[in-house]
Structures are given as C-alpha cells and as structure tokens.
Design a protein around this motif. Structure first.
Motif, short mmCIF file in Angstrom:
data_model
loop_
_atom_site.label_atom_id
_atom_site.label_comp_id
_atom_site.label_asym_id
_atom_site.label_seq_id
_atom_site.Cartn_x
_atom_site.Cartn_y
_atom_site.Cartn_z
N THR A 88 0.85 -1.19 0.00
CA THR A 88 0.00 0.00 0.00
C THR A 88 0.89 1.25 0.00
N PRO A 89 0.33 2.41 -0.33
CA PRO A 89 1.13 3.64 -0.31
C PRO A 89 1.80 3.92 1.04
N ASP A 90 1.17 3.43 2.14
CA ASP A 90 1.78 3.65 3.45
C ASP A 90 2.71 2.50 3.87
N GLY A 91 3.06 1.60 2.91
CA GLY A 91 4.06 0.58 3.16
C GLY A 91 3.57 -0.74 3.72
N PRO A 144 1.13 -7.06 -10.32
CA PRO A 144 0.32 -5.93 -9.85
C PRO A 144 0.19 -4.82 -10.89
N GLU A 145 1.23 -4.59 -11.68
CA GLU A 145 1.15 -3.52 -12.69
C GLU A 145 0.22 -3.90 -13.85
N ASP A 146 -0.17 -5.19 -13.96
CA ASP A 146 -1.12 -5.62 -14.98
C ASP A 146 -2.55 -5.26 -14.61
N ILE A 147 -2.78 -4.99 -13.33
CA ILE A 147 -4.13 -4.73 -12.85
C ILE A 147 -4.33 -3.22 -12.71
N ALA A 148 -5.49 -2.77 -13.19
CA ALA A 148 -5.73 -1.34 -13.25
C ALA A 148 -6.17 -0.75 -11.91
N TRP A 149 -6.35 -1.55 -10.91
CA TRP A 149 -6.73 -1.04 -9.59
C TRP A 149 -6.21 -1.97 -8.52
N GLU A 150 -6.14 -1.47 -7.32
CA GLU A 150 -5.75 -2.28 -6.17
C GLU A 150 -6.74 -2.02 -5.07
N GLU A 151 -6.88 -3.01 -4.19
CA GLU A 151 -7.84 -2.88 -3.09
C GLU A 151 -7.24 -2.14 -1.94
#
Length: 151
Positions: A88-91, A144-151
């Motif tokens: 996640t952005p917060d690591g 992960p870069e193949d997927i256009a979104w993350e949860e």
C-alpha cells in the motif's frame, strides 16, 4: 506430487461489473459474486451460508460481462485461484486470493443480439474463453502492474 487448481462457482453478482483497462489496453473486469450454500447443522436445523468471491475476467470476456451483466445476474464461473500481493502507499503488505475466470456462462438475461438466454431448453450465453492478457497464458502469474486497480 499431483496438484489441481480449478474452481467452479454458481452465484449472483452483488454489484455491476467494473471494467478497466491496463496501461497496454487490455480489458479487465472485476466481478463480485455471492455464492449461497444451504445445509443442516448438527441439530438438523436448516442453515444458509453466503461466500463472497471476486472474479477477474480479461479481454473480450471482460467487455462482454460489462455489456450484459448487472447486479443480481446469475452466472456460472469456471476458473483458477489466483493470489496476488502488493504494498500500500503507506508501506503495508496486502494480499488476496480471487478467481481468474477461464469461462463465464450467463444463466439468465439477455445475451448478444438482444436474444433472451438461459431459459428452459435454451443454452446460456458463454462470455468467451481463455481469460488472459494476450501476452499472458492462463497459468502465468498476474503482476500488480497488470491490474488497473488495487484494493
């Protein structure tokens, strides 16, 4: 040692399909389905359990799902379990297991050409096969870069 990764599910969509595109233009749809199970407990009382599953469809299959499915649509899914993880952005490390669709069959509703599908004696519409990025075989891991979104 033998192994098998095959999933067969029948359930109803809990919301409309989400269609996105990867940076290279590959369509990917996120389908959320509810799968119900009825059983008797030890006392003989009838119980019901619901399992919520995320199904990922790719390419033309994803576009067809977006076009013809909506919240409440019953579907049959044949696929494989796919795990993925990301930071996640917060690591924080996150991971999930969902179903990568190889085949999706509409069990009722309208199929291509406005034809009613899945009624008694009628075949249900199948939303394509293959279910993968053109450069990715069904068994290859999804990055992960193949997927256009993350949860």
């Amino acid at each position: 040692m033998a192994s098998l990764n095959k999933v067969l599910l029948i359930g109803n969509l809990t919301k409309d399909p989400e269609l996105r595109y990867t940076p290279n233009g590959t369509a990917v749809a996120n389908l959320r389905i509810a799968v119900n199970r009825k059983f008797k407990d030890r006392t003989g009382e009838l119980k019901e359990d619901t399992c919520f599953v995320t199904v990922t469809a790719w390419d033309k299959q994803a576009e067809i799902c977006k076009q013809y499915l909506k919240k409440g649509s019953p579907i049959f899914v044949e696929g494989i379990l796919q795990s993925r993880s990301w930071d996640t952005p917060d690591g924080q490390k996150r991971s999930t297991i969902d179903v990568r669709a190889e085949r999706i069959q509409f069990l009722s509703g309208t199929g291509p050409g406005g034809v009613r599908q899945g009624g008694e004696g009628e075949p249900a519409h199948e939303a394509g096969t293959g279910g993968g990025d053109p450069g990715t075989a069904v068994g290859d891991p999804v990055r992960p870069e193949d997927i256009a979104w993350e949860e």
